[in-house]
Design a protein around this motif. Structure first.
Motif, PDB file in Angstrom:
ATOM      1  N   ARG A  96       0.836  -1.202   0.000  1.00  0.00           N
ATOM      2  CA  ARG A  96       0.000   0.000   0.000  1.00  0.00           C
ATOM      3  C   ARG A  96       0.875   1.257   0.000  1.00  0.00           C
ATOM      4  O   ARG A  96       0.663   2.179  -0.792  1.00  0.00           O
ATOM      5  N   ALA A  97       1.866   1.290   0.863  1.00  0.00           N
ATOM      6  CA  ALA A  97       2.747   2.462   0.959  1.00  0.00           C
ATOM      7  C   ALA A  97       3.518   2.674  -0.347  1.00  0.00           C
ATOM      8  O   ALA A  97       3.626   3.811  -0.830  1.00  0.00           O
ATOM      9  N   LEU A  98       4.033   1.595  -0.918  1.00  0.00           N
ATOM     10  CA  LEU A  98       4.786   1.715  -2.171  1.00  0.00           C
ATOM     11  C   LEU A  98       3.890   2.188  -3.309  1.00  0.00           C
ATOM     12  O   LEU A  98       4.283   3.044  -4.106  1.00  0.00           O
ATOM     13  N   SER A  99       2.682   1.627  -3.395  1.00  0.00           N
ATOM     14  CA  SER A  99       1.788   2.009  -4.489  1.00  0.00           C
ATOM     15  C   SER A  99       1.325   3.454  -4.353  1.00  0.00           C
ATOM     16  O   SER A  99       1.243   4.180  -5.344  1.00  0.00           O
ATOM     17  N   GLU A 100       1.050   3.884  -3.123  1.00  0.00           N
ATOM     18  CA  GLU A 100       0.637   5.273  -2.919  1.00  0.00           C
ATOM     19  C   GLU A 100       1.783   6.229  -3.218  1.00  0.00           C
ATOM     20  O   GLU A 100       1.577   7.294  -3.807  1.00  0.00           O
TER      21      GLU A 100
END
Length: 87
Positions: free
Chosen positions: A19-23
Motif C-alpha cells: 500500500r505504501a509503495l503504491s501510494e
C-alpha cells in the motif's frame, strides 16, 4: 543488502508495504491489493514483484525453511524503499 522476513501465514504486513509503495508511486492501490489477494500466497509474491520488483524483490527462502514459509524482501535501493514506506 537488507532483508525483511515474514511467515507465509501473515501477509498483512506486506500488504501495508505494498500500500505504501503504491501510494508513493501514485498507482491504483486498491487494484493492486485486490490482485494480490485473488489467489494463494505464491500469487501474492508474483503480483508484489510485478509492481514493485524494480525497487525490491520478494522471494521464497527454502534454504532456512524447507517448507518455504519464509519470504524475503531484498531491497536493492534501501534509502528509496525506506522513504516510500515512511521508515
Amino acid at each position: 543488502m537488507t532483508v525483511i522476513n515474514i511467515s507465509q501465514e501473515n501477509v498483512f504486513p506486506l500488504m501495508k508495504v505494498a500500500r505504501a509503495l503504491s501510494e508513493a508511486d501514485n498507482l491504483n492501490t486498491q487494484k493492486i491489493l485486490k490482485e494480490m489477494t485473488e489467489k494463494d500466497t505464491s500469487h501474492f509474491v508474483e503480483v508484489f514483484n510485478k509492481y514493485f520488483g524494480d525497487l525490491c524483490k520478494m522471494e521464497w527462502d527454502t534454504q532456512d525453511n524447507p517448507k518455504g514459509f519464509k519470504l524475503n524482501i531484498v531491497a536493492s535501493r534501501i534509502d528509496e524503499f525506506n522513504a516510500k514506506i515512511g521508515a
